[in-house]
Design a protein around this motif. Structure first.
Motif, PDB file in Angstrom:
ATOM      1  N   GLY A 164      50.863  40.855  26.868  1.00  0.00           N
ATOM      2  CA  GLY A 164      50.237  41.745  25.976  1.00  0.00           C
ATOM      3  C   GLY A 164      48.745  41.863  26.441  1.00  0.00           C
ATOM      4  O   GLY A 164      48.284  43.026  25.902  1.00  0.00           O
ATOM      5  N   TYR A 165      48.132  41.018  26.877  1.00  0.00           N
ATOM      6  CA  TYR A 165      46.848  40.858  27.228  1.00  0.00           C
ATOM      7  C   TYR A 165      46.483  41.022  28.801  1.00  0.00           C
ATOM      8  O   TYR A 165      46.576  40.297  29.578  1.00  0.00           O
ATOM      9  N   GLU A 166      46.027  42.479  28.960  1.00  0.00           N
ATOM     10  CA  GLU A 166      46.001  42.902  30.264  1.00  0.00           C
ATOM     11  C   GLU A 166      44.704  42.255  31.084  1.00  0.00           C
ATOM     12  O   GLU A 166      44.549  42.359  32.245  1.00  0.00           O
ATOM     13  N   ALA A 167      43.945  41.886  30.398  1.00  0.00           N
ATOM     14  CA  ALA A 167      42.777  41.076  30.916  1.00  0.00           C
ATOM     15  C   ALA A 167      42.779  39.773  30.869  1.00  0.00           C
ATOM     16  O   ALA A 167      41.603  38.999  31.080  1.00  0.00           O
ATOM     17  N   ASP A 168      43.852  39.115  30.808  1.00  0.00           N
ATOM     18  CA  ASP A 168      44.076  37.726  30.761  1.00  0.00           C
ATOM     19  C   ASP A 168      43.715  37.040  32.465  1.00  0.00           C
ATOM     20  O   ASP A 168      43.896  37.896  33.100  1.00  0.00           O
ATOM     21  N   LYS A 169      43.293  35.848  32.389  1.00  0.00           N
ATOM     22  CA  LYS A 169      43.182  35.364  33.823  1.00  0.00           C
ATOM     23  C   LYS A 169      44.540  35.515  34.707  1.00  0.00           C
ATOM     24  O   LYS A 169      45.697  35.130  34.192  1.00  0.00           O
ATOM     25  N   ASN A 170      44.447  36.089  35.870  1.00  0.00           N
ATOM     26  CA  ASN A 170      45.521  36.457  36.818  1.00  0.00           C
ATOM     27  C   ASN A 170      45.498  34.948  37.642  1.00  0.00           C
ATOM     28  O   ASN A 170      44.501  34.721  38.109  1.00  0.00           O
ATOM     29  N   ARG A 171      46.669  34.441  37.473  1.00  0.00           N
ATOM     30  CA  ARG A 171      47.035  33.182  38.150  1.00  0.00           C
ATOM     31  C   ARG A 171      47.908  33.337  39.417  1.00  0.00           C
ATOM     32  O   ARG A 171      48.654  34.180  39.465  1.00  0.00           O
ATOM     33  N   LYS A 196      38.764  28.946  37.213  1.00  0.00           N
ATOM     34  CA  LYS A 196      38.396  29.466  36.065  1.00  0.00           C
ATOM     35  C   LYS A 196      38.274  30.826  36.225  1.00  0.00           C
ATOM     36  O   LYS A 196      37.867  31.646  35.029  1.00  0.00           O
ATOM     37  N   TYR A 197      38.344  31.390  37.421  1.00  0.00           N
ATOM     38  CA  TYR A 197      38.278  32.841  37.472  1.00  0.00           C
ATOM     39  C   TYR A 197      39.554  33.588  37.691  1.00  0.00           C
ATOM     40  O   TYR A 197      40.286  33.025  38.387  1.00  0.00           O
ATOM     41  N   SER A 198      39.700  34.925  37.629  1.00  0.00           N
ATOM     42  CA  SER A 198      40.955  35.514  37.633  1.00  0.00           C
ATOM     43  C   SER A 198      41.133  36.086  39.184  1.00  0.00           C
ATOM     44  O   SER A 198      40.117  36.124  39.791  1.00  0.00           O
ATOM     45  N   VAL A 199      42.264  36.065  39.663  1.00  0.00           N
ATOM     46  CA  VAL A 199      42.368  36.247  41.033  1.00  0.00           C
ATOM     47  C   VAL A 199      43.252  37.322  41.476  1.00  0.00           C
ATOM     48  O   VAL A 199      44.173  37.790  40.579  1.00  0.00           O
ATOM     49  N   ASP A 200      43.405  37.878  42.862  1.00  0.00           N
ATOM     50  CA  ASP A 200      44.127  39.159  43.207  1.00  0.00           C
ATOM     51  C   ASP A 200      43.879  39.261  44.625  1.00  0.00           C
ATOM     52  O   ASP A 200      43.342  38.346  45.327  1.00  0.00           O
ATOM     53  N   LEU A 209      41.452  36.918  46.684  1.00  0.00           N
ATOM     54  CA  LEU A 209      40.261  37.439  46.186  1.00  0.00           C
ATOM     55  C   LEU A 209      39.721  37.318  44.889  1.00  0.00           C
ATOM     56  O   LEU A 209      40.600  37.069  44.023  1.00  0.00           O
ATOM     57  N   SER A 210      38.535  37.060  44.470  1.00  0.00           N
ATOM     58  CA  SER A 210      38.177  36.529  43.115  1.00  0.00           C
ATOM     59  C   SER A 210      36.729  37.283  42.701  1.00  0.00           C
ATOM     60  O   SER A 210      35.657  37.043  43.676  1.00  0.00           O
ATOM     61  N   THR A 211      36.457  37.774  41.827  1.00  0.00           N
ATOM     62  CA  THR A 211      34.996  38.258  41.352  1.00  0.00           C
ATOM     63  C   THR A 211      34.317  36.828  40.406  1.00  0.00           C
ATOM     64  O   THR A 211      35.042  36.297  39.682  1.00  0.00           O
ATOM     65  N   ILE A 212      33.282  36.647  40.988  1.00  0.00           N
ATOM     66  CA  ILE A 212      32.770  35.334  40.692  1.00  0.00           C
ATOM     67  C   ILE A 212      31.069  35.919  40.736  1.00  0.00           C
ATOM     68  O   ILE A 212      30.469  36.043  41.377  1.00  0.00           O
ATOM     69  N   ASN A 213      30.474  35.555  39.605  1.00  0.00           N
ATOM     70  CA  ASN A 213      29.282  35.820  39.268  1.00  0.00           C
ATOM     71  C   ASN A 213      28.691  37.554  39.601  1.00  0.00           C
ATOM     72  O   ASN A 213      27.693  37.454  40.678  1.00  0.00           O
ATOM     73  N   ALA A 214      29.498  38.200  39.455  1.00  0.00           N
ATOM     74  CA  ALA A 214      29.154  39.862  39.573  1.00  0.00           C
ATOM     75  C   ALA A 214      29.390  39.979  41.291  1.00  0.00           C
ATOM     76  O   ALA A 214      28.702  40.992  41.710  1.00  0.00           O
ATOM     77  N   THR A 215      30.104  39.282  42.188  1.00  0.00           N
ATOM     78  CA  THR A 215      30.350  39.693  43.665  1.00  0.00           C
ATOM     79  C   THR A 215      31.782  39.211  43.551  1.00  0.00           C
ATOM     80  O   THR A 215      32.498  38.643  42.651  1.00  0.00           O
ATOM     81  N   ARG A 216      32.289  39.811  44.893  1.00  0.00           N
ATOM     82  CA  ARG A 216      33.898  39.640  44.952  1.00  0.00           C
ATOM     83  C   ARG A 216      34.060  38.831  46.232  1.00  0.00           C
ATOM     84  O   ARG A 216      33.700  39.297  47.291  1.00  0.00           O
ATOM     85  N   GLN A 217      34.657  37.669  46.230  1.00  0.00           N
ATOM     86  CA  GLN A 217      34.474  36.754  47.467  1.00  0.00           C
ATOM     87  C   GLN A 217      35.870  36.456  47.826  1.00  0.00           C
ATOM     88  O   GLN A 217      36.990  36.542  47.096  1.00  0.00           O
ATOM     89  N   ILE A 218      36.023  35.987  49.173  1.00  0.00           N
ATOM     90  CA  ILE A 218      37.482  35.429  49.664  1.00  0.00           C
ATOM     91  C   ILE A 218      37.297  33.993  49.483  1.00  0.00           C
ATOM     92  O   ILE A 218      36.254  33.026  49.840  1.00  0.00           O
ATOM     93  N   PHE A 219      38.629  33.420  48.820  1.00  0.00           N
ATOM     94  CA  PHE A 219      38.764  32.091  48.688  1.00  0.00           C
ATOM     95  C   PHE A 219      40.195  31.746  49.485  1.00  0.00           C
ATOM     96  O   PHE A 219      41.062  32.701  50.060  1.00  0.00           O
ATOM     97  N   GLU A 220      40.404  30.490  49.665  1.00  0.00           N
ATOM     98  CA  GLU A 220      41.514  30.021  50.272  1.00  0.00           C
ATOM     99  C   GLU A 220      42.130  28.744  49.325  1.00  0.00           C
ATOM    100  O   GLU A 220      41.465  27.816  48.876  1.00  0.00           O
ATOM    101  N   PRO A 231      34.819  40.126  33.595  1.00  0.00           N
ATOM    102  CA  PRO A 231      35.267  39.108  34.385  1.00  0.00           C
ATOM    103  C   PRO A 231      34.237  38.760  35.267  1.00  0.00           C
ATOM    104  O   PRO A 231      33.513  39.543  35.682  1.00  0.00           O
ATOM    105  N   GLY A 232      34.342  37.334  35.807  1.00  0.00           N
ATOM    106  CA  GLY A 232      33.549  36.753  36.658  1.00  0.00           C
ATOM    107  C   GLY A 232      32.634  35.725  36.523  1.00  0.00           C
ATOM    108  O   GLY A 232      31.853  35.201  37.121  1.00  0.00           O
ATOM    109  N   PHE A 233      32.762  35.276  35.190  1.00  0.00           N
ATOM    110  CA  PHE A 233      31.785  34.435  34.442  1.00  0.00           C
ATOM    111  C   PHE A 233      32.830  33.490  33.713  1.00  0.00           C
ATOM    112  O   PHE A 233      32.234  32.853  32.681  1.00  0.00           O
TER     113      PHE A 233
END
Length: 278
Positions: A19-26, A47-51, A65-76, A221-223
């Motif tokens: 029921g919490y739409e802004a929970d961390k996406n894993r 510690k960041y939400s992903v998509d 992809l994940s928002t980190i420190n007000a930017t959206r970056q690519i991770f692996e 999100p992102g922090f």
């Protein structure tokens, strides 16, 4: 759902709190056959939400992809090392990625933009080197003057650091005074990242002669999840104090016309504007 090697694995996004739409996406991964396994959270220590996740061509990695420190970056995520690595850096947002094989090398095609530049396609290697592929806006942007975007860290009332974007008018002159707008984000839990909006475009506002103050207040999100959660049951509390901290700090600058300041926003941003007005 997307499948891994020889269709034996499945990966999906999952939130923990119902029921919490802004929970961390894993990202959860499970083996289907020959022997089924319990799902594993491969982003447990991230510690960041992903998509926006996709399997690599060799199915030995998952890119996301994940928002980190007000930017959206690519991770692996590397299945062999079981580690997450950040591929891209910089002041931008990546909004979509597609992996492919270039000979023996794995590469990515990504759609990137920033507050100062609309979407363009880039080729990205595993070390984060970017090569521009397609930019449909070069000709148009060559005729347009854009304002400078600066990152500013603002101290909050509870003594934390808040990342705030400040967008200046084109041909900004610090000896002049400018009307200034406080941008209030909607959501309420959606990031003020490096998005190039076709609805709330900061460059278009700045081109009319405004300074724009866009803080990443509590509840964005992102922090980390704690910062994101701190708006819960507190809509008129710390998030509003964060807005006031941001505009009060920038208003100390001699180029801000303190008798010509306003607030703008939609959805929760509209709620915020009315709350501040009251």
């Amino acid at each position: 759902q997307t499948f891994g090697k020889e269709n034996t694995q499945v990966a999906w996004l999952s939130m923990e709190r119902a029921g919490y739409e802004a929970d961390k996406n894993r990202i959860m991964v499970a083996t289907l056959h020959p022997a089924a396994t319990a799902p594993t959270d491969i982003t447990k220590d991230f510690k960041y939400s992903v998509d926006g996740f996709v399997w690599s061509p060799d199915k030995d990695k998952i890119f996301f992809l994940s928002t980190i420190n007000a930017t959206r970056q690519i991770f692996e995520y590397d299945f062999k090392s079981k580690k997450i690595n950040q591929i891209t850096q910089g002041v931008h947002d990546y909004n979509a990625i597609v992996p492919y094989k270039d000979g023996k090398k794995t590469m990515l095609i990504g759609m990137k933009n920033s507050m100062s530049y609309p979407a363009a396609l880039y080729k990205v290697d595993m070390k984060g080197k970017e090569t521009l592929l397609i930019d449909p806006n070069t000709e148009i942007l060559s005729t347009v003057s854009l304002g400078e975007v600066r990152k500013r860290m603002v101290k909050t009332t509870d003594n934390k650091e808040m990342l705030t974007w400040v967008i200046y008018p084109p041909n900004f002159d610090s000896t002049k005074k400018y009307p200034t707008l406080l941008y209030c984000q909607g959501g309420p839990q959606s990031p003020v990242s490096q998005f190039f909006s076709y609805r709330w475009n900061f460059q278009l506002m700045a081109a009319q002669g405004y300074i724009i103050v866009a803080p990443n207040r509590r509840g964005l999100p992102g922090f980390g999840q704690e910062w994101n959660d701190e708006i819960m049951n507190d809509y008129g509390g710390q998030p509003m104090q964060d807005y006031l901290s941001a505009i009060d700090e920038v208003a100390k600058e001699p180029y801000v016309a303190t008798d010509k300041m306003g607030a703008i926003g939609a959805s929760f941003g509209g709620y915020s504007v009315y709350w501040l007005a009251g």
